[in-house]
Design a protein around this motif. Structure first.
Motif, PDB file in Angstrom:
ATOM      1  N   GLU A 273       1.535  -0.032   3.662  1.00  0.00           N
ATOM      2  CA  GLU A 273       1.386  -0.028   2.211  1.00  0.00           C
ATOM      3  C   GLU A 273       2.197   1.138   1.643  1.00  0.00           C
ATOM      4  OE1 GLU A 273      -2.466  -0.996   0.869  1.00  0.00           O
ATOM      5  OE2 GLU A 273      -1.980  -0.703  -1.238  1.00  0.00           O
TER       6      GLU A 273
ATOM      7  N   ARG B  88      -0.890   3.115   6.642  1.00  0.00           N
ATOM      8  CA  ARG B  88      -0.891   1.675   6.893  1.00  0.00           C
ATOM      9  C   ARG B  88       0.366   1.027   6.273  1.00  0.00           C
ATOM     10  NH1 ARG B  88      -5.935   1.151   2.905  1.00  0.00           N
ATOM     11  NH2 ARG B  88      -4.823   0.870   0.942  1.00  0.00           N
TER      12      ARG B  88
ATOM     13  N   MET C  28      -8.761  -2.287   4.602  1.00  0.00           N
ATOM     14  CA  MET C  28      -8.314  -1.339   3.583  1.00  0.00           C
ATOM     15  C   MET C  28      -9.159  -0.084   3.733  1.00  0.00           C
ATOM     16  SD  MET C  28      -7.835  -2.156  -0.453  1.00  0.00           S
ATOM     17  CE  MET C  28      -9.217  -1.183  -0.995  1.00  0.00           C
TER      18      MET C  28
ATOM     19  N   TRP D  98      -4.075   1.731 -14.561  1.00  0.00           N
ATOM     20  CA  TRP D  98      -2.922   1.866 -13.654  1.00  0.00           C
ATOM     21  C   TRP D  98      -1.665   2.080 -14.517  1.00  0.00           C
ATOM     22  CZ3 TRP D  98      -7.382   0.999 -11.562  1.00  0.00           C
ATOM     23  CH2 TRP D  98      -7.565   1.192 -10.198  1.00  0.00           C
TER      24      TRP D  98
ATOM     25  N   ASP E 213      -3.380   5.506  -8.937  1.00  0.00           N
ATOM     26  CA  ASP E 213      -3.690   6.662  -8.105  1.00  0.00           C
ATOM     27  C   ASP E 213      -2.949   7.904  -8.621  1.00  0.00           C
ATOM     28  OD1 ASP E 213      -3.878   4.074  -6.778  1.00  0.00           O
ATOM     29  OD2 ASP E 213      -4.493   5.154  -4.981  1.00  0.00           O
TER      30      ASP E 213
HETATM   31  C1  RAM Z   1      -5.245  -0.511  -2.792  1.00  0.00           C
HETATM   32  C2  RAM Z   1      -5.293   0.974  -2.709  1.00  0.00           C
HETATM   33  C3  RAM Z   1      -4.683   1.647  -3.906  1.00  0.00           C
HETATM   34  C4  RAM Z   1      -5.162   1.027  -5.180  1.00  0.00           C
HETATM   35  C5  RAM Z   1      -4.927  -0.451  -5.175  1.00  0.00           C
HETATM   36  C6  RAM Z   1      -5.455  -1.131  -6.400  1.00  0.00           C
HETATM   37  O1  RAM Z   1      -4.023  -0.974  -2.371  1.00  0.00           O
HETATM   38  O2  RAM Z   1      -6.651   1.345  -2.631  1.00  0.00           O
HETATM   39  O3  RAM Z   1      -5.031   2.998  -3.865  1.00  0.00           O
HETATM   40  O4  RAM Z   1      -4.549   1.618  -6.293  1.00  0.00           O
HETATM   41  O5  RAM Z   1      -5.529  -1.027  -4.059  1.00  0.00           O
END
Ligand code: RAM
Length: 890
Positions: A463, A461, A757, A530, A470
């Motif tokens: 993104e 997508r 998403m 994160w 992740d």
């Molecule tokens: C979305 C995706 C991604 C995640 C963020 C917070 O963009 O799921 O994997 O890390 O959110």
């Protein structure tokens, strides 16, 4: 037999373009005998492969070190090839032969060496918003016989280089994605075989890529710059000893290419009728380039392994959907592109649109790729069969909708070209259950799809970003499956470069622009779990590959992250301020929320303690004793504060979620009664959910490892084997070939989670791979002897599996752990430990006098260094070699 094998320099086989002040050499030892240990080594370096003039000689060094051995004092010069060879001695003093020579070649070493100028296609003909990819070229006149030709090249955007009409390398998406404002990689290519005497056409296509194309989900472009450009030097060494440099500059020319549009997300439009003949100097349509100013000081040599065409897939079939679309099914959710051959009329245009899944009705479904068009449009030259593949775009897909293709097109006319960073495959896992093997396959393909130069959340997508959370969740699994050290070396340098002055970490790395304008929370950087990628990733690479240089390099960044947290809010030992993603996508969230029920302050403080514990370990590993004391003290204070905030006086955790228990148990935040209660609570919570998980991104990676550790291994297996929602096998039984972002990406009734998403190729939940390797197979590194110098082999067999065969190529060589149940309650465990390493093998449930090794009682077996009776079985310390243990229980 005793020999030295697999020479590597900076993890790479005969690398060129290595700009490291002290390159490190690693090798492996091979021996027929068990318990082989290196007692000494010698390395020689020379300018010639026959070592007539030895330039550098370590002499015989009494040392067991066989990985990351620095050539101290060699002081490599720029643009120079160094041959090296190694020999070693074992503990009996027996010497090996010299290895065959290997080499490394330095690059420009210093960015001030660039003589080339940045050039671009002239703005008057290529306005800023032109979608057409320019072609840039020059001619190189070669007058006398050539000894070698080396090209040093980089670009703003992406480049594809040709010499005399041939691709110069098999590398794609060069120069790679870095924090372009601060770091830009160049590549080095040996082009000797492509040059000829006389006139040579040298040229490059330029594409927008990450630099100038669409990036992020807000329909933004030009995140790093507004123009594509090329910087190139071609160095010729003639046989007569003279040298010549051809550099990019104003004498180059530019033309429109057949690539009418190319964008990572949007796809590519190509008109084969407009193809040029690079090599024809009198072809019309070429115009003088423009020289532009752009920093050269930020240029660094390629650090990561290159992106290449790693795997080619044969599509399964062409289907016709109920809605009448013709769909090519590759059979695997993959990342890369389709190469195809077709025959047709000049000017005829075909289209391919890419998608991951078909909907419940079997129709083409692409809503979840959002604004990423993933559309290839190809206009034929006509006449004879023509083969095409795109240049500066990649798609995440299993299915492609074919529009306006001739009726005669067949599945065999397509190839699925899988592109990713060409990391050495290191892990394999096979067991008696085909669904678990499919799960392992899906995890592996999640990595293939999302390790295209940076670790991304998803590849399809709009993104495809380097989400730090992740990466942190998956780094250990990834490092079992493939050698990720160069990959994470590069990415962590970008993380460090993008870290804020206070120590904050952007949500994704490379960050987009300088701003954090993501629209989430107050600060839009530094979410717990994160930002912790800053400590978890370097520590993991250290444990898996013994890479203390990377740890030392990242150490300041680790410290800064911890000090950032320390400075947040009023209480230096709690983290209860700021924005956090929380247990992302957990199933205990409120309706319509992405954030799970576990308190964000709780997660933040637990990870704070964990980050400090890893920084403490790094301080110890790097001999920073003063720092170690500080972090030990700080850790104690955070743990105390955590307990007074989140544990009731009678010992109950105040946050009653699965994830809360998992973090406390995994990070060692509880002891005594509180720990016992938390274990009990976790089991209760799982039971309430019918022995199913409710965890999201944060908790899931720890679920099975914690259960195996706390004496609930059978429950871990139970979760693994669940096939109904939510579980890992739910998606497998729904036909997944990669890992999904949501536990219910496709619901029981076949409908989808919202298209907003819903990625079907998201590796986060694939972190269960770590458990397959390090608990089912039982192979773990040792933090005080990292890189698998000491290999822990502690399998956790469990109900539902009859056998599991786990293999891992480590820096020392192949490790194996294969267990199999044998009749009447017994177990056979075969273990392989590489030379110069030591194995700590735990035989679960074994009684000492019942253990046989290759048919003889354990005590008589060769290579055994020690035997110890422990609570859960017998621990055997072994030297290198292959061992076959067997025993009956009871
Ligand atoms: C979305 C995706 C991604 C995640 C963020 C917070 O963009 O799921 O994997 O890390 O959110």
């Amino acid at each position: 037999m005793f020999r030295v094998a697999k020479l590597r320099c900076e993890y790479k086989q005969n690398p060129i373009g290595i700009d490291v002040a002290e390159p490190r050499i690693s090798w492996q030892l091979r021996s027929d005998d068990r318990d082989c240990v290196q007692s000494a080594y010698q390395i020689q370096a020379a300018r010639d492969a026959s070592f007539e003039a030895v330039l550098w000689d370590s002499g015989q060094r009494n040392s067991g070190q066989s990985i990351h051995v620095g050539l101290d004092g060699l002081l490599p010069e720029a643009r120079t090839r160094y041959y090296y060879r190694v020999r070693a001695w074992n503990q009996a003093g027996k010497g090996s032969d010299w290895t065959e020579p290997a080499f490394f070649e330095t690059g420009l070493l210093d960015s001030s060496q660039w003589q080339a100028e940045w050039i671009r296609a002239p703005r008057a003909r290529f306005p800023q918003n032109s979608e057409i990819c320019p072609q840039l070229r020059t001619f190189v006149d070669v007058k006398s016989p050539v000894a070698s030709v080396t090209i040093y090249v980089t670009a703003l955007g992406l480049y594809e280089l040709q010499l005399n009409g041939q691709r110069v390398s098999g590398h794609y998406f060069t120069p790679g994605w870095t924090s372009y404002g601060k770091r830009l990689q160049y590549q080095t290519y040996d082009a000797t075989s492509l040059i000829k005497e006389g006139s040579n056409a040298l040229g490059a296509w330029l594409g927008n890529g990450w630099y100038k194309g669409h990036l992020g989900w807000k329909n933004q472009m030009e995140m790093y710059g507004t123009t594509t450009a090329l910087l190139l030097e071609l160095h010729i060494r003639y046989e007569n000893g003279s040298e010549e440099r051809i550099v990019s500059g104003k004498n180059w020319e530019a033309a429109e290419s057949a690539i009418r549009m190319s964008d990572l997300y949007m796809g590519e439009t190509y008109d084969a009728r407009l193809e040029r003949d690079w090599t024809n100097p009198s072809e019309a349509g070429w115009h003088q380039v423009e020289v532009i100013e752009h920093s050269k000081a930020i240029i660094v040599a390629q650090e990561n392994v290159p992106v290449t065409q790693v795997t080619l897939l044969k599509p399964l079939a062409i289907l016709t959907t109920p809605q009448g679309d013709r769909i090519l099914d590759v059979g695997q959710n993959m990342v890369g592109w389709l190469r195809f051959t077709l025959n047709g009329q000049s000017g005829q245009t075909v289209e391919l649109q890419h998608a991951e899944v078909l909907d419940a009705g079997g129709n083409f479904y692409r809503d979840n790729v959002r604004a990423a068009k993933q559309l290839i449009r190809y206009t034929l030259k006509g006449g004879e069969p023509e083969t095409y593949e795109p240049h500066f775009t990649f798609q995440g897909f299993r299915y492609a909708k074919l529009t306006d293709f001739p009726d005669t097109i067949r599945a065999e006319d397509f190839t699925g070209v899988v592109l990713h960073s060409d990391m050495e495959p290191t892990g394999s896992f096979n067991c008696s259950d085909p669904l678990i093997n499919q799960l392992h396959h899906n995890i592996l393909w999640g990595q293939k799809g999302n390790f295209l130069d940076v670790p991304t959340d998803c590849p399809q997508r709009d993104e495809r970003l380097g989400w730090t959370g992740d990466a942190q969740m998956f780094v250990r699994t990834a490092s079992y499956l493939m050698n990720t050290a160069p990959f994470f070396t590069k990415w962590l340098r970008d993380l460090k470069a993008d870290q804020t002055t206070e120590g904050g970490i952007p949500f994704y790395v490379p960050n987009l622009q300088e701003s954090f304008s993501i629209g989430w929370g107050e600060t839009s950087h530094s979410s717990s779990a994160w930002g912790d990628a800053a400590v978890i990733c370097p520590w993991t690479i250290y444990e898996m590959y013994g890479d203390n240089r990377l740890l030392a390099e990242q150490y300041e960044s680790m410290k800064k992250w911890v000090s950032y947290i320390h400075g947040e809010g009023d209480n230096p030992y709690l983290w209860n301020t700021g924005f956090h993603f929380g247990d992302w996508l957990a199933l205990d969230s409120k309706p319509d929320s992405y954030v799970g029920a576990t308190d964000r302050d709780y997660i933040a403080t637990a990870f704070y303690a964990y980050a400090v514990s890893l920084t403490l370990k790094a301080a110890v590993a790097l001999d920073q004793t003063g720092d170690a004391e500080y972090y030990r003290d700080l850790h104690g204070k955070i743990v105390n504060e955590f307990r007074s905030e989140f544990v009731t006086p009678s010992g109950r955790l105040s946050v009653p979620t699965q994830t809360a228990q998992l973090l406390a148990l995994r990070f060692g935040l509880l002891e005594g009664e509180a720990k016992a209660r938390s274990i009990q609570k976790l089991v209760e919570l799982l039971a309430e959910a019918g022995d199913h998980l409710t965890t999201g991104f944060v908790g899931t990676p720890y679920l099975n490892p914690v259960l195996s550790e706390i004496g609930q291994n059978e429950l871990a297996y139970k979760l693994l084997f669940q096939q109904d929602y939510p579980s890992w096998l739910y998606q497998v039984t729904k036909g997944a070939t990669t890992i999904w972002e949501h536990w219910d990406g496709i619901k029981e009734d076949g409908s989808f989670w919202s298209a907003d998403m819903n990625s079907f190729n998201h590796y986060a939940y694939g972190a269960i791979g770590e458990w397959l390797y390090s608990y089912v197979g039982g192979i773990k590194p040792d933090e005080s002897q990292p890189g698998f110098r000491v290999v822990h082999v502690k399998p956790y067999p469990g109900p539902g599996l009859d056998w599991a065969d786990t293999q891992l190529e480590t820096m020392y060589g192949p490790v194996a752990s294969c267990w199999k149940r044998i009749e009447s309650n017994g177990l056979e465990i075969s273990v392989t430990i590489p030379a110069n390493a030591e194995g700590m093998v735990l035989l679960p449930g074994a009684k000492l006098d019942r253990i046989l090794e290759s048919g003889v009682p354990l005590k008589q077996a060769e290579g055994i260094r020690g035997i110890e009776l422990v609570l859960d079985g017998v621990k055997v310390v072994v030297g290198s070699g292959s061992y076959a243990f067997s025993y009956q229980w009871g």
